[in-house]
Design an enzyme around this catalytic site. Structure first.
Site, PDB file in Angstrom:
ATOM      1  N   SER A 126      43.921  40.493  37.157  1.00  0.00           N
ATOM      2  CA  SER A 126      43.678  41.538  36.197  1.00  0.00           C
ATOM      3  C   SER A 126      42.253  42.154  36.532  1.00  0.00           C
ATOM      4  O   SER A 126      41.400  41.509  36.924  1.00  0.00           O
ATOM      5  CB  SER A 126      43.612  41.007  34.674  1.00  0.00           C
ATOM      6  OG  SER A 126      43.046  41.868  33.801  1.00  0.00           O
ATOM      7  N   TYR A 150      40.912  34.761  28.561  1.00  0.00           N
ATOM      8  CA  TYR A 150      42.100  34.870  29.454  1.00  0.00           C
ATOM      9  C   TYR A 150      41.499  35.388  30.745  1.00  0.00           C
ATOM     10  O   TYR A 150      42.268  35.300  31.628  1.00  0.00           O
ATOM     11  CB  TYR A 150      42.741  35.927  28.536  1.00  0.00           C
ATOM     12  CG  TYR A 150      43.533  36.988  29.401  1.00  0.00           C
ATOM     13  CD1 TYR A 150      44.894  36.708  29.987  1.00  0.00           C
ATOM     14  CD2 TYR A 150      43.167  38.251  29.852  1.00  0.00           C
ATOM     15  CE1 TYR A 150      45.411  37.362  30.806  1.00  0.00           C
ATOM     16  CE2 TYR A 150      43.784  39.158  30.744  1.00  0.00           C
ATOM     17  CZ  TYR A 150      44.990  38.573  31.141  1.00  0.00           C
ATOM     18  OH  TYR A 150      45.691  39.516  32.033  1.00  0.00           O
ATOM     19  N   LYS A 154      42.116  34.315  34.854  1.00  0.00           N
ATOM     20  CA  LYS A 154      42.514  34.977  35.942  1.00  0.00           C
ATOM     21  C   LYS A 154      41.493  34.785  37.004  1.00  0.00           C
ATOM     22  O   LYS A 154      41.878  34.746  38.350  1.00  0.00           O
ATOM     23  CB  LYS A 154      42.583  36.573  35.571  1.00  0.00           C
ATOM     24  CG  LYS A 154      43.692  36.902  34.659  1.00  0.00           C
ATOM     25  CD  LYS A 154      45.132  36.546  35.366  1.00  0.00           C
ATOM     26  CE  LYS A 154      46.193  36.849  34.461  1.00  0.00           C
ATOM     27  NZ  LYS A 154      47.576  36.822  35.148  1.00  0.00           N
TER      28      LYS A 154
END
Length: 348
Positions: A126, A150, A154
């Site tokens: 991401s 989150y 990644k």
């Protein structure tokens, strides 16, 4: 003129292949003659998106499940790893769940795959891994500073992948997505979550009367009209980048080495290279739909950046990939999918 030879068919494990992006990747692979094998827990994915495909319901953190897939499909040559929890506010409220699912899960998956001889790893990363700066365009060399659990999962998974590849003789490509929008143009799959958090989803909820209005959160950013700027990439273009990564995997690392880059692990931005502001997205939606949108200005949400777009020279050079679809095409496909999805999905 001699036409290029068709690619050699490959069997590819697609984790998270029952999700929005994963199912679209599977369709893109099939259109090129490849065979996706789907592994998905269905915590977020839709079983309807796996019809006609080899499908295993299970968790990537369970070696027995992954080994069963490999036992029954020994021809698997590569993995596209998309399975993850993805809701930023939820990751703030439940960070342990996200670290277990996204980081520990990926570690177990990669370790199992490499141990079984699968050495071509493609990871769904991401643009959220990048630092928030005043720069309106970011390259793979831009500073990293993920700002949510989150996003940190990644970044951590990229590091796990790089370390395991280096130690285990595998190679890894991390595709850093910007903002996927739209739907499969053939309407085989598309967005399906209720109460979407992404901007186009919220616009469509308001346009369909499922929300009272669309809130433009933030009008004082340092952008051309004061609203947040994002790089919106059509999900079908994004899927094609994965196909290119599969078909050109070996060449990617040869080209990377020729440029003085790492020949074991390579991050690659996948976006359009162009930013679209929220007001511009609203105007594009109104143009495509022919419908005026009920919108209201609202304060910034805490932590929201002004936004940035991708520098995609590396994707062009290493993957031989470039985006082909416009924001308006993405909106048109999203609207078509919104009308069509009750015939594909139950519960809508």
């Amino acid at each position: 003129m001699t036409l290029p030879s068709p690619p050699a068919p490959q069997t590819v494990l697609v984790t998270g292949g029952a999700g929005y992006i994963g199912s679209t990747v599977c369709s893109a692979l099939e259109e090129r003659g490849h065979t996706p094998v789907v592994l998905d827990s269905l915590v977020q994915g839709r079983e309807e998106f796996t019809r006609g495909r080899a499908f295993y319901r299970g968790d990537i953190a369970e070696p027995a499940v992954v080994n069963r897939v490999l036992d029954e499909h020994p021809q698997i040559s590569a993995v596209i790893h998309l399975a993850a929890l993805i809701v930023v506010p939820e990751s703030v409220a439940q960070p342990a769940r996200y670290y277990h699912a996204n980081v520990t899960g990926a570690l177990t998956l990669f370790e199992t795959l490499i141990g079984r001889g699968v050495r071509q790893l493609i990871f769904s990363s991401s643009a959220a891994v990048y630092d928030t700066t005043d720069t309106t365009a970011v390259s793979e060399d831009s500073p990293l500073r993920p700002q949510s659990p989150y996003a940190r999962t990644k970044a951590m998974t990229e590091q796990v992948m790089e370390d395991l590849c280096r130690a285990g003789g595998a190679r890894g490509i991390a595709l850093r997505y910007f903002n996927p929008v739209g739907a499969d143009p053939a309407l085989r799959s598309g967005p399906y979550l209720h109460g979407p958090s992404h901007v186009l989803g919220r616009i469509m909820e308001a346009a369909a009367g499922r929300a009272p209005q669309f809130r433009v959160t933030g009008t004082d950013f340092p952008t051309r009209d004061g609203t947040g700027l994002r790089d919106y990439i059509h999900v079908w273009d994004l899927a094609q980048a994965h196909v290119q990564a599969v078909e050109h995997f070996g060449q990617v690392f040869g080209r990377a080495a020729a440029q003085g880059l790492d020949d074991t692990f390579v991050p690659i931005n996948v976006g359009t290279g162009h930013g679209v502001t929220v007001r511009e997205l609203v105007a594009a939606f109104e143009h495509v739909s022919g419908q005026a949108l009920a919108a209201a200005d609202a304060p910034r949400r805490p932590g929201d950046p002004a936004g940035a777009c991708a520098v995609i020279g590396r994707a062009r050079a290493l993957l031989e990939w470039a985006p082909r679809r416009t924001t308006e095409q993405a909106i048109r496909d999203a609207l078509a999918w919104d009308a069509h999805r009750p015939s594909v999905l139950t519960g809508f």
